[in-house]
Design a protein around this motif. Structure first.
Motif, PDB file in Angstrom:
ATOM      1  N   GLY A 126       2.933   4.322  13.073  1.00 58.47           N
ATOM      2  CA  GLY A 126       3.001   3.702  14.381  1.00 58.47           C
ATOM      3  C   GLY A 126       3.851   4.403  15.412  1.00 58.47           C
ATOM      4  O   GLY A 126       3.849   4.002  16.578  1.00 58.47           O
ATOM      5  N   ARG A 146      -7.016   6.633  16.088  1.00 61.18           N
ATOM      6  CA  ARG A 146      -5.791   5.835  16.122  1.00 61.18           C
ATOM      7  C   ARG A 146      -4.941   6.293  17.301  1.00 61.18           C
ATOM      8  O   ARG A 146      -5.154   7.363  17.852  1.00 61.18           O
ATOM      9  N   ALA A 183      -6.782  -4.942   3.773  1.00 66.87           N
ATOM     10  CA  ALA A 183      -6.346  -4.442   5.087  1.00 66.87           C
ATOM     11  C   ALA A 183      -5.769  -3.040   4.969  1.00 66.87           C
ATOM     12  O   ALA A 183      -5.244  -2.643   3.921  1.00 66.87           O
ATOM     13  N   ALA A 186      -0.396  -1.778   8.218  1.00 68.91           N
ATOM     14  CA  ALA A 186      -0.113  -2.527   9.443  1.00 68.91           C
ATOM     15  C   ALA A 186       0.497  -1.638  10.519  1.00 68.91           C
ATOM     16  O   ALA A 186       0.415  -1.952  11.711  1.00 68.91           O
ATOM     17  N   THR A 188      -0.523   1.245  11.402  1.00 64.54           N
ATOM     18  CA  THR A 188      -1.555   1.973  12.139  1.00 64.54           C
ATOM     19  C   THR A 188      -2.310   1.008  13.038  1.00 64.54           C
ATOM     20  O   THR A 188      -2.507  -0.156  12.693  1.00 64.54           O
ATOM     21  N   THR A 189      -2.755   1.492  14.174  1.00 61.19           N
ATOM     22  CA  THR A 189      -3.481   0.627  15.102  1.00 61.19           C
ATOM     23  C   THR A 189      -4.803   0.158  14.506  1.00 61.19           C
ATOM     24  O   THR A 189      -5.194  -0.993  14.697  1.00 61.19           O
ATOM     25  N   GLY A 191      -5.449  -0.250  11.303  1.00 60.44           N
ATOM     26  CA  GLY A 191      -5.160  -1.211  10.256  1.00 60.44           C
ATOM     27  C   GLY A 191      -4.899  -2.600  10.807  1.00 60.44           C
ATOM     28  O   GLY A 191      -5.462  -3.594  10.332  1.00 60.44           O
ATOM     29  N   SER A 192      -4.073  -2.688  11.834  1.00 56.36           N
ATOM     30  CA  SER A 192      -3.733  -3.997  12.405  1.00 56.36           C
ATOM     31  C   SER A 192      -4.911  -4.583  13.178  1.00 56.36           C
ATOM     32  O   SER A 192      -5.175  -5.791  13.112  1.00 56.36           O
ATOM     33  N   GLU A 193      -5.664  -3.749  13.890  1.00 57.14           N
ATOM     34  CA  GLU A 193      -6.770  -4.256  14.700  1.00 57.14           C
ATOM     35  C   GLU A 193      -7.877  -4.855  13.830  1.00 57.14           C
ATOM     36  O   GLU A 193      -8.432  -5.919  14.146  1.00 57.14           O
ATOM     37  N   VAL A 195      -7.737  -6.155  10.732  1.00 54.41           N
ATOM     38  CA  VAL A 195      -7.394  -7.415  10.074  1.00 54.41           C
ATOM     39  C   VAL A 195      -7.316  -8.547  11.095  1.00 54.41           C
ATOM     40  O   VAL A 195      -7.717  -9.685  10.813  1.00 54.41           O
ATOM     41  N   GLU A 196      -6.848  -8.260  12.308  1.00 56.54           N
ATOM     42  CA  GLU A 196      -6.797  -9.305  13.334  1.00 56.54           C
ATOM     43  C   GLU A 196      -8.202  -9.696  13.788  1.00 56.54           C
ATOM     44  O   GLU A 196      -8.472 -10.873  14.058  1.00 56.54           O
ATOM     45  N   GLN A 216      -2.943  -5.972   0.963  1.00 55.47           N
ATOM     46  CA  GLN A 216      -2.442  -4.836   1.740  1.00 55.47           C
ATOM     47  C   GLN A 216      -2.808  -3.521   1.069  1.00 55.47           C
ATOM     48  O   GLN A 216      -2.356  -3.227  -0.035  1.00 55.47           O
TER      49      GLN A 216
END
Length: 356
Positions: A126, A146, A183, A186, A188-189, A191-193, A195-196, A216
């Motif tokens: 990140g 990313r 997922a 978290a 990394t963009t 990874g988070s995008e 799962v959200e 995870q």
């Protein structure tokens, strides 16, 4: 090996005129340009790139640091980057970060020391201080796939949120109610995008998403295997495992088969990042496809714009759902292996404001 003096003698012009032709200077007459280019071809002359870089402060070389060269998505991305760069007169040096921030920074540092003209990066974490510092120092740079939030660098990436929603709708329509996700990291963009997006789609369809159904992973096959084993050990295992990248999906498939279970009869499987192999698994895997080739080409064009003094822009392309048979779909003629699908490249100024 022919020298620039040999070319000048063959063409009947001065060395300075040859140099102007090779550097595409507008002051050369068409007759002189034609004679010089003919002499270059006849003698097989190749300019000394190192000497030219010292004169022009350009190497005509781009650096590409990808997250994992063993991931077929990034392999295809690197191929499209190299092809587009070559078409625009640039060479590419590739560094494989292997999803390791320290190795990523090693490659970035090495490429900068080699005086590349610009840098394409798919960040493994990140917020690498080295990448941030290089961007703020004015190094021509583009993030691809990313990005690092808060850094004023163009981003070329796909938007998978609509495709994830389409996947959940598809699974819901097939009667699935217990959906789990492996997922990505978290930090990394992507990874988070992902799962959200999955969480939002589950809520839209009124489907519960207990913590036990969120595993995870790290975008590597072993993590897909480990997380899936954990899902299978639950008192009530999920009916579907959605892996947020292709390598984790293959790891999940290994875990299911190691238990003697069948896809999709015992558990369904879907993946983000379609790859050519997925049509050859039994059953072929339902997946979300990204326009990988166009992403690579758009990233190179944005970087060359930055290098050559034109305003670069962020680009966002849509991902799409490819339905096969790994989730209990009725038998049908399989779609072809992933290939470029039509998607217009629309600059996304909003990305510069909200993501960079």
């Amino acid at each position: 090996m022919a020298s620039i003096k040999d070319v000048a003698a063959e063409a009947g012009v001065s060395v300075a005129t040859v140099s102007r032709v090779l550097n595409d200077h507008p002051s050369v007459s068409e007759d002189a340009r034609t004679r010089v280019l003919a002499a270059v071809e006849a003698l097989g002359y190749r300019p000394n790139a190192v000497a030219r870089s010292l004169r022009t402060d350009q190497t005509r070389t781009l650096g590409l640091v990808i997250s994992d060269v063993l991931n077929p998505y990034f392999t295809e991305l690197a191929r499209s980057v190299e092809e587009e760069a070559r078409a625009l007169g640039y060479s590419v040096i590739i560094g494989n970060a292997d999803e390791r921030p320290d190795l990523q920074d090693h490659h970035v540092r090495t490429l900068l020391d080699r005086r590349i003209d610009g840098l394409l990066v798919s960040p493994t974490d990140g917020g690498s201080p080295l990448i941030v510092d290089a961007a703020r120092a004015g190094t021509p740079m583009v993030f691809v796939d990313r990005w690092i939030p808060g850094v004023d660098v163009p981003v070329v990436r796909s938007d998978g949120r609509a495709a994830v929603r389409d996947l959940v709708a598809h699974l819901h329509g097939l009667g699935h109610r217990r959906l789990a996700i492996i997922a990505g990291p978290a930090a990394t963009t992507t990874g988070s995008e992902r799962v959200e997006a999955f969480r939002a789609a589950m809520a839209e369809y009124g489907l519960p998403l207990p913590d036990a159904y969120i595993g995870q992973g790290d975008f590597q096959a072993e993590s897909g295997r480990r997380v899936t084993e954990g899902f299978l050990d639950l008192p009530e295992p999920p009916g579907v495992v959605f892996a947020a990248d292709n390598l984790m999906a293959l790891g999940a498939l290994d875990a299911v088969r190691a238990r003697g279970l069948r896809v999709p009869q015992d558990i369904a499987l879907a993946a983000f990042d379609d790859i050519r192999w997925f049509v050859h698994t039994d059953p072929p895997i339902t997946a979300i496809a990204q326009p990988t080739g166009e992403l690579g080409r758009a990233a190179v064009r944005a970087l060359v714009d930055r290098i050559e003094g034109r305003p670069p822009q962020s680009v966002t392309l849509p991902a799409r759902l490819v339905v096969r048979r790994s989730c209990g779909e009725p038998a049908h003629r399989e779609p072809p292996a992933p290939e470029e699908f039509p998607a217009s490249v629309e600059p996304s100024p909003a990305m510069n404001r909200s993501q960079t």
